[in-house]
Write a protein that holds these residues in place. Sequence first.
Motif, PDB file in Angstrom:
ATOM      1  N   GLU A 189       0.833  -1.197   0.000  1.00  0.00           N
ATOM      2  CA  GLU A 189       0.000   0.000   0.000  1.00  0.00           C
ATOM      3  C   GLU A 189       0.870   1.251   0.000  1.00  0.00           C
ATOM      4  OE1 GLU A 189      -3.515   0.271  -0.064  1.00  0.00           O
ATOM      5  OE2 GLU A 189      -3.130  -1.781  -0.724  1.00  0.00           O
ATOM      6  N   LEU A 190       1.931   1.202   0.807  1.00  0.00           N
ATOM      7  CA  LEU A 190       2.815   2.356   0.923  1.00  0.00           C
ATOM      8  C   LEU A 190       3.524   2.631  -0.404  1.00  0.00           C
ATOM      9  CD1 LEU A 190       3.871   4.466   2.846  1.00  0.00           C
ATOM     10  CD2 LEU A 190       5.602   2.851   3.640  1.00  0.00           C
ATOM     11  N   LYS A 191       3.931   1.562  -1.048  1.00  0.00           N
ATOM     12  CA  LYS A 191       4.606   1.708  -2.336  1.00  0.00           C
ATOM     13  C   LYS A 191       3.667   2.373  -3.346  1.00  0.00           C
ATOM     14  CE  LYS A 191       7.012  -0.952  -5.785  1.00  0.00           C
ATOM     15  NZ  LYS A 191       7.320  -2.286  -6.277  1.00  0.00           N
ATOM     16  N   LYS A 192       2.423   1.854  -3.418  1.00  0.00           N
ATOM     17  CA  LYS A 192       1.451   2.417  -4.363  1.00  0.00           C
ATOM     18  C   LYS A 192       1.221   3.901  -4.071  1.00  0.00           C
ATOM     19  CE  LYS A 192      -1.794  -0.873  -3.919  1.00  0.00           C
ATOM     20  NZ  LYS A 192      -3.092  -1.454  -3.859  1.00  0.00           N
ATOM     21  N   ALA A 193       1.051   4.220  -2.777  1.00  0.00           N
ATOM     22  CA  ALA A 193       0.717   5.603  -2.410  1.00  0.00           C
ATOM     23  C   ALA A 193       1.875   6.551  -2.692  1.00  0.00           C
ATOM     24  CB  ALA A 193       0.317   5.654  -0.942  1.00  0.00           C
ATOM     25  N   ILE A 194       3.103   6.123  -2.414  1.00  0.00           N
ATOM     26  CA  ILE A 194       4.255   7.008  -2.679  1.00  0.00           C
ATOM     27  C   ILE A 194       4.380   7.255  -4.184  1.00  0.00           C
ATOM     28  CG2 ILE A 194       6.783   7.226  -2.570  1.00  0.00           C
ATOM     29  CD1 ILE A 194       6.741   5.780   0.092  1.00  0.00           C
ATOM     30  N   LEU A 195       4.227   6.175  -4.966  1.00  0.00           N
ATOM     31  CA  LEU A 195       4.372   6.330  -6.420  1.00  0.00           C
ATOM     32  C   LEU A 195       3.239   7.169  -7.014  1.00  0.00           C
ATOM     33  CD1 LEU A 195       5.665   2.819  -7.501  1.00  0.00           C
ATOM     34  CD2 LEU A 195       6.937   4.971  -7.471  1.00  0.00           C
ATOM     35  N   HIS A 196       2.081   7.101  -6.375  1.00  0.00           N
ATOM     36  CA  HIS A 196       0.952   7.899  -6.847  1.00  0.00           C
ATOM     37  C   HIS A 196       1.246   9.396  -6.651  1.00  0.00           C
ATOM     38  CE1 HIS A 196      -3.184   8.705  -7.896  1.00  0.00           C
ATOM     39  NE2 HIS A 196      -3.289   9.489  -6.832  1.00  0.00           N
ATOM     40  N   LYS A 197       1.799   9.711  -5.480  1.00  0.00           N
ATOM     41  CA  LYS A 197       2.065  11.125  -5.176  1.00  0.00           C
ATOM     42  C   LYS A 197       3.363  11.620  -5.827  1.00  0.00           C
ATOM     43  CE  LYS A 197       1.908  14.404  -1.373  1.00  0.00           C
ATOM     44  NZ  LYS A 197       1.892  14.580   0.076  1.00  0.00           N
ATOM     45  N   VAL A 227      11.536  11.718   3.849  1.00  0.00           N
ATOM     46  CA  VAL A 227      12.512  10.669   3.538  1.00  0.00           C
ATOM     47  C   VAL A 227      13.287  11.034   2.278  1.00  0.00           C
ATOM     48  CG1 VAL A 227      11.255   8.785   4.638  1.00  0.00           C
ATOM     49  CG2 VAL A 227      10.716   9.369   2.286  1.00  0.00           C
ATOM     50  N   THR A 228      14.508  10.528   2.227  1.00  0.00           N
ATOM     51  CA  THR A 228      15.316  10.788   1.039  1.00  0.00           C
ATOM     52  C   THR A 228      15.117   9.653   0.045  1.00  0.00           C
ATOM     53  OG1 THR A 228      16.930  11.892   2.429  1.00  0.00           O
ATOM     54  CG2 THR A 228      17.677  11.216   0.243  1.00  0.00           C
ATOM     55  N   LEU A 229      14.662  10.006  -1.154  1.00  0.00           N
ATOM     56  CA  LEU A 229      14.484   9.013  -2.213  1.00  0.00           C
ATOM     57  C   LEU A 229      15.177   9.522  -3.466  1.00  0.00           C
ATOM     58  CD1 LEU A 229      10.651   8.427  -1.702  1.00  0.00           C
ATOM     59  CD2 LEU A 229      12.479   6.884  -0.983  1.00  0.00           C
ATOM     60  N   THR A 230      15.391   8.632  -4.409  1.00  0.00           N
ATOM     61  CA  THR A 230      16.062   9.089  -5.633  1.00  0.00           C
ATOM     62  C   THR A 230      15.108   9.061  -6.827  1.00  0.00           C
ATOM     63  OG1 THR A 230      16.813   6.849  -6.093  1.00  0.00           O
ATOM     64  CG2 THR A 230      18.338   8.254  -4.892  1.00  0.00           C
ATOM     65  N   LYS A 231      15.410   9.929  -7.793  1.00  0.00           N
ATOM     66  CA  LYS A 231      14.742   9.923  -9.093  1.00  0.00           C
ATOM     67  C   LYS A 231      15.883   9.874 -10.101  1.00  0.00           C
ATOM     68  CE  LYS A 231      10.539  12.428  -9.463  1.00  0.00           C
ATOM     69  NZ  LYS A 231       9.839  13.686  -9.659  1.00  0.00           N
ATOM     70  N   ARG A 232      15.952   8.807 -10.879  1.00  0.00           N
ATOM     71  CA  ARG A 232      17.085   8.585 -11.787  1.00  0.00           C
ATOM     72  C   ARG A 232      18.420   8.760 -11.073  1.00  0.00           C
ATOM     73  NH1 ARG A 232      15.599  10.415 -17.796  1.00  0.00           N
ATOM     74  NH2 ARG A 232      13.485   9.681 -17.751  1.00  0.00           N
ATOM     75  N   PRO A 235      19.183  12.130  -5.440  1.00  0.00           N
ATOM     76  CA  PRO A 235      18.425  12.119  -4.187  1.00  0.00           C
ATOM     77  C   PRO A 235      17.762  13.459  -3.875  1.00  0.00           C
ATOM     78  CG  PRO A 235      20.810  12.145  -3.755  1.00  0.00           C
ATOM     79  CD  PRO A 235      20.643  12.175  -5.238  1.00  0.00           C
ATOM     80  N   SER A 236      16.537  13.394  -3.320  1.00  0.00           N
ATOM     81  CA  SER A 236      15.845  14.577  -2.778  1.00  0.00           C
ATOM     82  C   SER A 236      14.999  14.129  -1.600  1.00  0.00           C
ATOM     83  CB  SER A 236      14.877  15.208  -3.761  1.00  0.00           C
ATOM     84  OG  SER A 236      15.427  15.389  -4.994  1.00  0.00           O
ATOM     85  N   GLU A 237      14.518  15.124  -0.855  1.00  0.00           N
ATOM     86  CA  GLU A 237      13.653  14.810   0.285  1.00  0.00           C
ATOM     87  C   GLU A 237      12.186  14.869  -0.122  1.00  0.00           C
ATOM     88  OE1 GLU A 237      14.420  17.111   3.811  1.00  0.00           O
ATOM     89  OE2 GLU A 237      15.527  15.352   4.504  1.00  0.00           O
ATOM     90  N   TYR A 238      11.401  13.924   0.393  1.00  0.00           N
ATOM     91  CA  TYR A 238       9.963  13.889   0.085  1.00  0.00           C
ATOM     92  C   TYR A 238       9.175  13.802   1.393  1.00  0.00           C
ATOM     93  CZ  TYR A 238      11.552  12.909  -4.645  1.00  0.00           C
ATOM     94  OH  TYR A 238      12.165  12.989  -5.871  1.00  0.00           O
ATOM     95  N   ILE A 243       0.543  10.356   3.809  1.00  0.00           N
ATOM     96  CA  ILE A 243       0.296   9.070   3.143  1.00  0.00           C
ATOM     97  C   ILE A 243       0.758   7.909   4.022  1.00  0.00           C
ATOM     98  CG2 ILE A 243       0.089   9.625   0.693  1.00  0.00           C
ATOM     99  CD1 ILE A 243       2.950   9.418   0.284  1.00  0.00           C
ATOM    100  N   LEU A 244       1.794   8.137   4.823  1.00  0.00           N
ATOM    101  CA  LEU A 244       2.273   7.067   5.703  1.00  0.00           C
ATOM    102  C   LEU A 244       1.187   6.685   6.712  1.00  0.00           C
ATOM    103  CD1 LEU A 244       4.683   5.334   6.440  1.00  0.00           C
ATOM    104  CD2 LEU A 244       5.522   7.156   7.910  1.00  0.00           C
ATOM    105  N   GLN A 245       0.575   7.682   7.313  1.00  0.00           N
ATOM    106  CA  GLN A 245      -0.478   7.401   8.296  1.00  0.00           C
ATOM    107  C   GLN A 245      -1.683   6.739   7.632  1.00  0.00           C
ATOM    108  OE1 GLN A 245      -3.120  10.436   9.484  1.00  0.00           O
ATOM    109  NE2 GLN A 245      -3.039   9.896  11.659  1.00  0.00           N
TER     110      GLN A 245
END
Length: 335
Positions: A189-197, A227-232, A235-238, A243-245
């Motif tokens: 669920e978390l994966k879907k929600a992060i990718l959606h946003k 959290v720090t995630l990467t795009k290609r 890294p940036s902060e998101y 969505i986590l809650q």
Amino acid sequence: MSNIYYIGVDLGTSQTSITTSTGKRFSTTTCIGYTKDVISQKRFGRDHLLGEHALENRLSLNMIWPLADGVICEDEQSLQATVLILKHVIAQTTTEKEKDDKIYAAIGVPAQASIKNKKAIIEATKEFIDKIIIVSEPFAVAYSIDRFDECLIVDIGGGTTDLCRMHGSMPDESDQITLNFAGNFLDNELKKAILHKFPDVQLSSKIIKSIKEKYGYVSEVSEIVKVTLTKRGIPSEYDITDILQACCLKLTTPISKAIQELVGSFDPDFQEKLRNNIIIAGGGSRLKGIDIAIEKSLHEYGGGDAICVQDAEYCGSIGALKMCVEMPDEYWEKI
Ligand SMILES: Nc1ncnc2c1ncn2[C@@H]1O[C@H](COP(=O)(O)OP(=O)(O)O)[C@@H](O)[C@H]1O
Ligand SMILES: [Mg+2]
């Protein structure tokens, strides 16, 4: 003279823990990776790796999570994988064992596996376990905290959430419910929600799981979660606070429904006691605020009182060990 090693194992869908009568403990992920080809075989010098070792090298391996669905998967390798994991955790904690020494083991497994796979596990482990009892994980949890009176154990694991109603005697099938809403479901669920946003951020199962374990919450308030995630690769902060809650809260509705089912079908004289003695265990019990969130979602059914166990990681194997030492002869499987 030969010695007896009493061991308690919690063979979970995602984590396996062992506690022994000699005071040893060990825990590993319930997975195994088989080498993909001749190169990976050459790299490791054998055909499989276990637990974290397999996870760390998963690009060279075909990963198997034999109990992921709460029962041993039906493919041929899954029973073999389960046996290898059991052998591994026992070997890690009985290093001084002499040839004639005996292993007596109580093994807690997901509730459905304790019904469906009991015979297969007994048969497949008889060359290295001399006496065995197989019980459902939530029952092992109840045993570890000496709760045999009217209470409800809710064991929130990786693949399954197992609920077990205790009433002062051995629970049977009608006292147990297994749900497929647990840690892995949250990860999805978390994966879907992060990718959606945030489309295009790069996620792996490991990244998602560690975000959930570090920041996951179902309480009403939280600090901002960035959290720090990467795009290609950049890294940036998101900000994922909301969505986590929202994702984590998706666990509480099915769990409180199942609690209500077990309460509602119980002797009415004891329903109140049951709903006010809910004990939450398993890795999911570490989700911040889970006890209060479950209490809140029980409001519509008449309320309830929930607490979390202290030692979510070893509680099941400690209970299994206790059972192993205390159970009279007639409860052991004939092997
Ligand atoms: N701090 C935490 N917050 C939320 N979930 C957690 C936490 N720690 C572990 N988990 C989750 O608990 C699950 C594993 O629980 P466990 O009881 O070991 O499972 P099982 O008995 O099914 O093997 C995994 O999904 C894991 O990500
Ligand atoms: Mg468990």
